[in-house]
Design an enzyme around this catalytic site. Structure first.
Site, mmCIF file in Angstrom:
data_model
loop_
_atom_site.group_PDB
_atom_site.id
_atom_site.type_symbol
_atom_site.label_atom_id
_atom_site.label_comp_id
_atom_site.label_asym_id
_atom_site.label_seq_id
_atom_site.Cartn_x
_atom_site.Cartn_y
_atom_site.Cartn_z
ATOM 1 N N SER A 58 14.871 -6.330 16.013
ATOM 2 C CA SER A 58 14.342 -6.386 14.654
ATOM 3 C C SER A 58 14.420 -4.989 14.017
ATOM 4 O O SER A 58 15.488 -4.386 14.042
ATOM 5 C CB SER A 58 12.902 -6.917 14.699
ATOM 6 O OG SER A 58 12.502 -7.397 13.448
ATOM 7 N N ASP A 75 17.090 -17.881 15.263
ATOM 8 C CA ASP A 75 16.488 -16.796 14.480
ATOM 9 C C ASP A 75 16.981 -16.908 13.040
ATOM 10 O O ASP A 75 18.106 -16.532 12.725
ATOM 11 C CB ASP A 75 16.898 -15.448 15.089
ATOM 12 C CG ASP A 75 16.238 -14.260 14.387
ATOM 13 O OD1 ASP A 75 15.601 -14.452 13.329
ATOM 14 O OD2 ASP A 75 16.359 -13.138 14.909
ATOM 15 N N HIS A 93 12.930 -15.743 15.613
ATOM 16 C CA HIS A 93 13.036 -14.282 15.693
ATOM 17 C C HIS A 93 12.253 -13.728 16.884
ATOM 18 O O HIS A 93 12.620 -12.703 17.461
ATOM 19 C CB HIS A 93 12.527 -13.674 14.385
ATOM 20 C CG HIS A 93 12.768 -12.203 14.286
ATOM 21 N ND1 HIS A 93 14.007 -11.627 14.459
ATOM 22 C CD2 HIS A 93 11.911 -11.161 14.057
ATOM 23 C CE1 HIS A 93 13.909 -10.309 14.321
ATOM 24 N NE2 HIS A 93 12.661 -10.008 14.080
#
Lengths: 363, 363
Positions: free
Chosen positions: B145, B303, B336
């Protein structure tokens, strides 16, 4: 086409929660002419933040109806042939009874004293309206998003009173993710001190909270791709603000002027509670068993808020019992908004489906 | 493994915006031993709400590190072989200088007087930390991320100081949709009157606004499918509340105790501003031209916040110039969050990649 909202009132409306509202108001508009057999009436049901003005130009505001590109002479819902009705939902804030309405018992706005309402309650009020117009059986009920839920609800609640249902970009029940997005919106409204437990009608409304809620909504209505095309990473105001930020802020702040925060809470809750299977008490196939209507189900490829698999669940359930159902997944980049803007193919599907239904009904 | 945060201070840090912070604090943890050649150091970079504790059990709180399943003896980042470092990012609120830190000029918290920071600034502070530990060249920088953005930034900013980069579940630049979700969070924080223009350190923090922001975040971290599996439409408290609502409310309210609202604003902004192509001034291929590091890029099928196509853009840009890059899209339902929980395959990929890089660096 210049249009005007009409208002009617019914003595009472029994709700799923056991409460009876009396009286209850219903705001609606109609387009086209009801034929003598009263077999050409179509109820168009609006989405979460819609209103009774589905088509035409409002004579006061100059505003276009939310489905004007679909309703009118020669359009999908052809007002040269059909009599189209649209009413503001129960719980709304555009003329039908909702939390901002005066509670006759207290002479003050209901606020959070408004009873919990369901999709079945909304449909029950629409049924009263239809009856008051002298219509025994609708040619069709059609709507997208929450409007599609109402179309589905009509088919199971009043199977004898509707010949066809056109649920678009919708679902037979919200997923955890759909509930989650609604809950964030509700929490944003209730986090605003101006919300004040729903008692803001003599003060100022929870404008900031409602704006945040609406911003979340707008993201879910668009697709990743349509946001990229519309905004990309472009900036404005000396490069300080991304265009997408500026757009969301504008749409958020604008929403406050046209929507009641308590209606936001009640209507999103009704959407979350909607579940044709009664929380798994029955299969979707069993839930749709009694529906004798024909179905046209439409979904859009890039709609990630009401993804196609949810429409396909409905279609599969209907096919399992040999119901008359047509299904089309339309190609679109517009995300959930597609049902409002992707007119071309949607119009063709609806036009053909209505013509065939009308023929069958008037044989 | 019991761990403890260490603190160091540097005289000054020059920021992209032209401001110089002096002094600047950096909180960090290390695991394993630095070898004599100092060739086995790995910097692990945390995501938006992470901190310096990437692994082990905090001796005070008993809390596990955010990537503990990936870091430790025998694990992917094998602390029997490697020296692993993790620091709290600049702008954070877990020991490194951020908006809640005291401004030496005023002896009051910076608040919104904190300068705008960028991913390059965060990496610049990490570089100082690495140098202070006597390390000239990192074996690798790895993170998911926002941590992946830092890994990418390291590769272009200090190509000679890092042998390998492992950007996971990330992007070379935020899309309009990613900016939009961050903006909603920021607006939720700023809509809370307790935010008070960022001056809440002697009052109460904007707890409700920050909670709403975090709720939005949590929805985007999970997938439609993982939410269905975890919550479905199950209810609790006499059927009044959906479990997903209860979960989001809990996670939202909990976040306030461990995160500073102004850090939320500054760090999400740094993510939105991050763009290896400098807002299209150059192609991604050109932007990555100077990177001499090896790359392992990982993304996850479900994701939707950092979709695989964004990782593939990075991979394609690298391949166009024959950079050494391995890419894997891992199957996962976790959305995610997968980079934090899908350990098995991710570990194998990382383990093999690190071993090969280490061999090359110590030839």
């Amino acid at each position: 086409m210049e249009v005007e909202t009409q208002y009617t009132q019914f003595d009472s409306l029994n709700l799923d929660c056991g409460v009876t509202l009396n009286p209850v108001d219903c705001a609606y508009q109609t387009y086209g002419q009801l034929n003598t057999n009263k077999t050409n009436a179509i109820l168009v049901t609006h989405a979460f933040s819609g209103d009774a003005q589905a088509a035409g130009i409002d004579k006061d505001t100059g505003q276009k109806g939310w489905w004007d590109n679909m309703i009118g002479p020669g359009r999908a819902f052809d007002t040269d042939k059909y009599f189209v009705i649209c009413s503001n939902v129960l719980g709304g804030c555009k003329g039908s009874t909702g939390p901002a309405s005066l509670d006759p018992a207290t002479h003050r706005p209901y606020g959070m004293g408004f009873p919990v309402i369901t999709m079945a309650d909304m449909v029950r009020l629409q049924k009263k309206l239809i009856e008051s117009l002298g219509i025994k059986k609708l040619l069709a009920v059609a709507g997208g998003s929450m409007g599609g839920m109402q179309a589905l609800q009509w088919a199971v609640q009043y199977p004898d009173a509707v010949a066809a249902a056109i649920p678009i970009a919708t679902t037979a029940r919200h997923s955890a993710q759909q509930i989650a997005f609604n809950e964030v919106g509700r929490q944003a409204v209730m986090a605003d001190p101006d919300w004040n437990g729903g008692e803001y009608y003599i003060g100022r409304p929870p404008a900031r909270g409602l704006a945040v809620a609406r911003m979340v909504g707008h993201i879910t209505y668009m697709s990743d791709e349509s946001m990229r095309q519309k905004f990309g990473r472009r900036t404005r105001e000396n490069d300080d603000i991304f265009e997408v930020e500026s757009y969301l802020r504008y749409r958020g702040s604008q929403f406050v002027d046209r929507f009641d925060a308590n209606s936001y809470l009640y209507i999103t809750k009704a959407m979350d509670l909607f579940d044709l299977t009664h929380n798994g008490d029955m299969t979707l196939t069993a839930a749709l068993e009694s529906a004798t209507t024909r179905f046209l189900v439409i979904s859009f490829t890039s709609d990630w808020l009401y993804p196609s698999y949810q429409s396909q669940e409905i279609v599969n359930a209907l096919r399992r019992r040999n119901h008359d159902v047509a299904y089309c997944e339309l190609e679109s980049n517009y995300g959930h908004d597609a049902f409002l803007v992707e007119v071309k193919e949607q119009s063709e599907l609806v036009r053909g489906f209505l013509a065939k239904t009308f023929k069958g009904m008037n044989r």
